[in-house]
Write an enzyme that holds these catalytic residues in place. Structure first.
Site, PDB file in Angstrom:
ATOM      1  N   GLY A  90     -22.022  47.461 -22.303  1.00  0.00           N
ATOM      2  CA  GLY A  90     -22.567  46.162 -21.918  1.00  0.00           C
ATOM      3  C   GLY A  90     -21.792  45.076 -22.637  1.00  0.00           C
ATOM      4  N   ARG A  93     -19.825  41.208 -26.837  1.00  0.00           N
ATOM      5  CA  ARG A  93     -19.302  39.980 -27.462  1.00  0.00           C
ATOM      6  C   ARG A  93     -18.941  38.966 -26.391  1.00  0.00           C
ATOM      7  NH1 ARG A  93     -13.086  41.827 -28.716  1.00  0.00           N
ATOM      8  NH2 ARG A  93     -13.158  43.292 -27.000  1.00  0.00           N
ATOM      9  N   LYS A 113     -16.255  34.515 -24.355  1.00  0.00           N
ATOM     10  CA  LYS A 113     -15.937  35.774 -25.043  1.00  0.00           C
ATOM     11  C   LYS A 113     -15.784  35.480 -26.535  1.00  0.00           C
ATOM     12  CE  LYS A 113     -12.781  39.699 -24.728  1.00  0.00           C
ATOM     13  NZ  LYS A 113     -11.574  40.225 -24.105  1.00  0.00           N
ATOM     14  N   ASP A 125     -20.079  42.527 -34.281  1.00  0.00           N
ATOM     15  CA  ASP A 125     -20.565  41.198 -34.671  1.00  0.00           C
ATOM     16  C   ASP A 125     -20.586  40.203 -33.506  1.00  0.00           C
ATOM     17  OD1 ASP A 125     -17.889  40.784 -34.289  1.00  0.00           O
ATOM     18  OD2 ASP A 125     -17.461  40.067 -36.317  1.00  0.00           O
ATOM     19  N   ARG A 176     -13.589  32.637 -20.107  1.00  0.00           N
ATOM     20  CA  ARG A 176     -12.886  33.476 -19.138  1.00  0.00           C
ATOM     21  C   ARG A 176     -13.466  33.255 -17.748  1.00  0.00           C
ATOM     22  NH1 ARG A 176     -12.096  39.706 -20.662  1.00  0.00           N
ATOM     23  NH2 ARG A 176     -14.329  39.928 -20.314  1.00  0.00           N
ATOM     24  N   ASP A 252     -14.748  50.892 -17.993  1.00  0.00           N
ATOM     25  CA  ASP A 252     -15.461  49.616 -18.138  1.00  0.00           C
ATOM     26  C   ASP A 252     -14.488  48.443 -18.164  1.00  0.00           C
ATOM     27  OD1 ASP A 252     -15.016  51.132 -20.684  1.00  0.00           O
ATOM     28  OD2 ASP A 252     -15.446  49.188 -21.569  1.00  0.00           O
ATOM     29  N   ASN A 253     -13.192  48.732 -18.171  1.00  0.00           N
ATOM     30  CA  ASN A 253     -12.194  47.666 -18.131  1.00  0.00           C
ATOM     31  C   ASN A 253     -11.472  47.631 -16.792  1.00  0.00           C
ATOM     32  OD1 ASN A 253     -12.809  46.829 -20.711  1.00  0.00           O
ATOM     33  ND2 ASN A 253     -11.249  48.112 -21.677  1.00  0.00           N
ATOM     34  N   ASP A 262      -9.512  42.282 -19.521  1.00  0.00           N
ATOM     35  CA  ASP A 262      -9.550  42.776 -20.880  1.00  0.00           C
ATOM     36  C   ASP A 262      -8.157  42.925 -21.474  1.00  0.00           C
ATOM     37  OD1 ASP A 262     -11.051  43.449 -23.087  1.00  0.00           O
ATOM     38  OD2 ASP A 262     -12.516  44.428 -21.819  1.00  0.00           O
TER      39      ASP A 262
HETATM   40  P1  AMP Z   1     -13.368  46.709 -25.107  1.00  0.00           P
HETATM   41  O1  AMP Z   1     -12.670  47.903 -25.666  1.00  0.00           O
HETATM   42  O2  AMP Z   1     -12.846  45.416 -25.636  1.00  0.00           O
HETATM   43  O3  AMP Z   1     -13.387  46.733 -23.632  1.00  0.00           O
HETATM   44  O4  AMP Z   1     -14.877  46.775 -25.608  1.00  0.00           O
HETATM   45  C1  AMP Z   1     -15.670  47.909 -25.384  1.00  0.00           C
HETATM   46  C2  AMP Z   1     -17.117  47.641 -25.704  1.00  0.00           C
HETATM   47  O5  AMP Z   1     -17.290  47.249 -27.069  1.00  0.00           O
HETATM   48  C3  AMP Z   1     -17.752  46.540 -24.866  1.00  0.00           C
HETATM   49  O6  AMP Z   1     -19.079  46.913 -24.610  1.00  0.00           O
HETATM   50  C4  AMP Z   1     -17.692  45.358 -25.796  1.00  0.00           C
HETATM   51  O7  AMP Z   1     -18.649  44.396 -25.489  1.00  0.00           O
HETATM   52  C5  AMP Z   1     -17.944  46.000 -27.141  1.00  0.00           C
HETATM   53  N1  AMP Z   1     -17.372  45.200 -28.247  1.00  0.00           N
HETATM   54  C6  AMP Z   1     -16.082  45.057 -28.545  1.00  0.00           C
HETATM   55  N2  AMP Z   1     -15.918  44.259 -29.617  1.00  0.00           N
HETATM   56  C7  AMP Z   1     -17.143  43.893 -30.029  1.00  0.00           C
HETATM   57  C8  AMP Z   1     -17.638  43.063 -31.087  1.00  0.00           C
HETATM   58  N3  AMP Z   1     -16.826  42.471 -31.960  1.00  0.00           N
HETATM   59  N4  AMP Z   1     -18.976  42.916 -31.171  1.00  0.00           N
HETATM   60  C9  AMP Z   1     -19.798  43.519 -30.318  1.00  0.00           C
HETATM   61  N5  AMP Z   1     -19.399  44.303 -29.308  1.00  0.00           N
HETATM   62  C10 AMP Z   1     -18.087  44.493 -29.151  1.00  0.00           C
HETATM   63 MG    MG Z   2     -13.939  45.654 -22.109  1.00  0.00          MG
END
Ligand code: AMP
Ligand code: MG
Length: 493
Positions: A90, A93, A113, A125, A176, A252-253, A262
């Site tokens: 979900g 961030r 974002k 965070d 974004r 998810d990307n 992403d």
């Molecule tokens: P990503 O690899 O950037 O596509 O992120 C994968 C998942 O991790 C997604 O659900 C993001 O929302 C979550 N996520 C990544 N970085 C953070 C962060 N700093 N704080 C909270 N959730 C994060």
């Molecule tokens: Mg992502």
């Protein structure tokens, strides 16, 4: 009646219902400062420029105020990350402010974002350091000017707060813009819970929003699957054609609308090698350059799997339809890729000969460790001897390419096209000025440690005209020296 809001929101995703998202306001930040606003994009979206230049807009782009009509949410999804199933992801961030409809009737998500925690932040965070925001801004806007379907960057601001990663870093927020943020993983979330009703609701929403033509098909859900496959086939072929390595092609990307999303550990390849990987977390090369088509295929199989109950009430038949559709991905992707390679070589149509020639060239480039972008650009220079020197000062083709060049020139000559026309075709398909990884890193470093955003601004400006090379821009077209090579990129999570 005049609206009170400078942005006219219409939030169709929120209206889908509670199972798809949670209401969540952005976290207030201390001292937001503007980095950059994309005025042409804002104009297209019908957002008032005078308002954008105001402090009120800065506060809204930092998440400190909520505009009338915006009803911020974090959306739910699941996904396969590096091949492992994660049933609960979900927006952790990111926060969807709402949707806007542009002057041409197209609908777009506006998302912040790095704007704080949500119910899906898990241990994170919810913040973003400045670096990943600048990287996403630069690379997504470059992709757009290169003609690749992508999410866009509307604005970037610093928060005045520090984010803790390997050390303390300045925090930032990106605004974004996407046709939608609905992912393969969004479908997987509901399919994995056997919630066919929600899968259908989501599919109907996607049909209306992104694939309205498919509504007229005998089997709209099958048509949806076929069209998503086709858009991804074209997208991934384009990535391959410009040497773009996404770095984290988790399900998810991957967006159902077909836009690149992403920009975490992504990079444009310098020296050509099919196994190139930049991401610091991709230890086994799962998302290496040459694997990108196969990974997209794998992700799409999960999309097909999620749609199965809608394809046919008979399970056997549904499986058959899904498999038939998925089988078309690789040939479609390769077809687009071969056509692009042909154009990159100054050939109007792909053929068996153009495919062989391209494969031989890539082999030579790999052996000779040639720069991907500059090699094609240099060939474009050579297509018309009457033209200027182009990038000659930056790259000379080694003698080992002589026999290949002779065969290339023979094939090009068979088209009976004027040299200038061939060159124009090649220049259109071979950028000289992509935001190279070491320059992106330089821009990030200067902004992060010296508060100097001029490198970011200049790189953004140069990348906006990727095909227009002049010798004054040599710095931006030159591959990194061995000391400048960036070996790893980081997600910034
Ligand atoms: P990503 O690899 O950037 O596509 O992120 C994968 C998942 O991790 C997604 O659900 C993001 O929302 C979550 N996520 C990544 N970085 C953070 C962060 N700093 N704080 C909270 N959730 C994060
Ligand atoms: Mg992502």
């Amino acid at each position: 009646m005049k609206s009170e809001s400078p942005i006219l929101f219409d939030n169709s995703y929120l209206r889908l219902g509670e199972e798809f998202s949670r209401r969540q306001l952005p976290t207030v930040v201390q001292d937001p400062q503007l980095i950059h606003i994309n005025y042409p994009l804002a104009n297209y979206l019908g957002i008032d420029s005078a308002w954008l230049a105001s402090d009120a807009s800065l506060q809204a782009l930092a998440g400190n105020t909520t505009l009338p009509g915006s009803d911020p949410i974090a959306t739910v999804y699941a996904g396969h990350q590096f091949g492992s199933w994660n049933p609960q992801l979900g927006d952790g961030r990111a926060i969807l402010l709402g949707e806007v409809v542009a002057s041409d009737g197209k609908r777009f998500d506006l998302q912040l974002k790095g704007s704080g925690q949500t119910p899906f932040s898990r241990m994170g965070d919810g913040r973003s350091p400045l670096g990943p925001v600048l990287r996403e801004y630069l690379v997504s806007e470059a992709m757009a000017t290169l003609g690749v379907a992508t999410t866009r960057s509307l604005a970037a601001v610093t928060t005045g707060e520090r984010v803790f990663r390997e050390g303390a870093l300045p925090g930032a927020i990106l605004t974004r813009v996407a046709s939608s943020h609905i992912r393969v993983g969004t479908f997987q979330f509901f399919a994995a819970r056997d919630n066919t009703e929600a899968v259908k609701k989501l599919a109907d929403h996607v049909l209306q929003r992104h694939y309205p033509e498919a509504l007229d098909a005998a089997n709209p859900y099958l048509s949806l699957l076929q069209q998503v496959i086709e858009r991804q086939a074209k997208l991934i072929a384009q990535w391959q054609g410009i040497g773009f390595i996404h770095g984290v092609m988790n399900t998810d990307n991957m967006l159902i609308c077909g836009e690149t999303v992403d920009y975490g550990p992504c990079a444009f390849m310098d020296t050509y090698h099919p196994e190139t990987v930049y991401s610091s977390i991709d230890h086994h090369g799962r998302y290496a350059y040459h694997n990108q088509p196969a990974i997209a295929h794998w992700n799409l199989a999960w999309f097909a799997q999620s749609l199965m109950p809608l394809l046919d009430t008979d399970e056997e038949r549904a499986l058959q339809l899904a498999q038939q559709a998925i089988k078309t991905f690789m040939p479609a992707c390769n077809g687009h890729y071969q056509q692009l390679l042909a154009n990159k070589l100054g050939l109007r149509e792909a053929s068996e000969q153009s495919a062989t020639l391209a494969a031989e060239l890539l082999q030579l480039m790999s052996t000779e460790k040639l720069d991907f972008t500059l090699t094609f650009r240099r060939l474009a220079d050579l297509a018309d001897p009457a033209a200027g020197p182009g990038v000659e000062a930056l790259l000379q083709l080694p003698a080992s390419l002589d026999s290949w060049r002779q065969r290339w020139q023979d094939l090009v000559a068979q088209q009976n096209l004027a040299a200038a026309e061939i060159q124009a075709l090649m220049y259109r398909h071979n950028p000289a000025l992509i935001p190279r990884n070491h320059l992106v890193e330089e821009a990030i470093f200067k902004a992060t440690y010296d508060q100097d955003f001029s490198y970011f601004e200049r790189l953004l400006e140069v990348s906006a005209k990727p095909f227009d090379y002049v010798p004054e821009l040599a710095k931006y077209a030159t591959p990194p020296t061995p000391e400048q090579v960036v070996r790893q990129t980081f997600c910034g999570t």
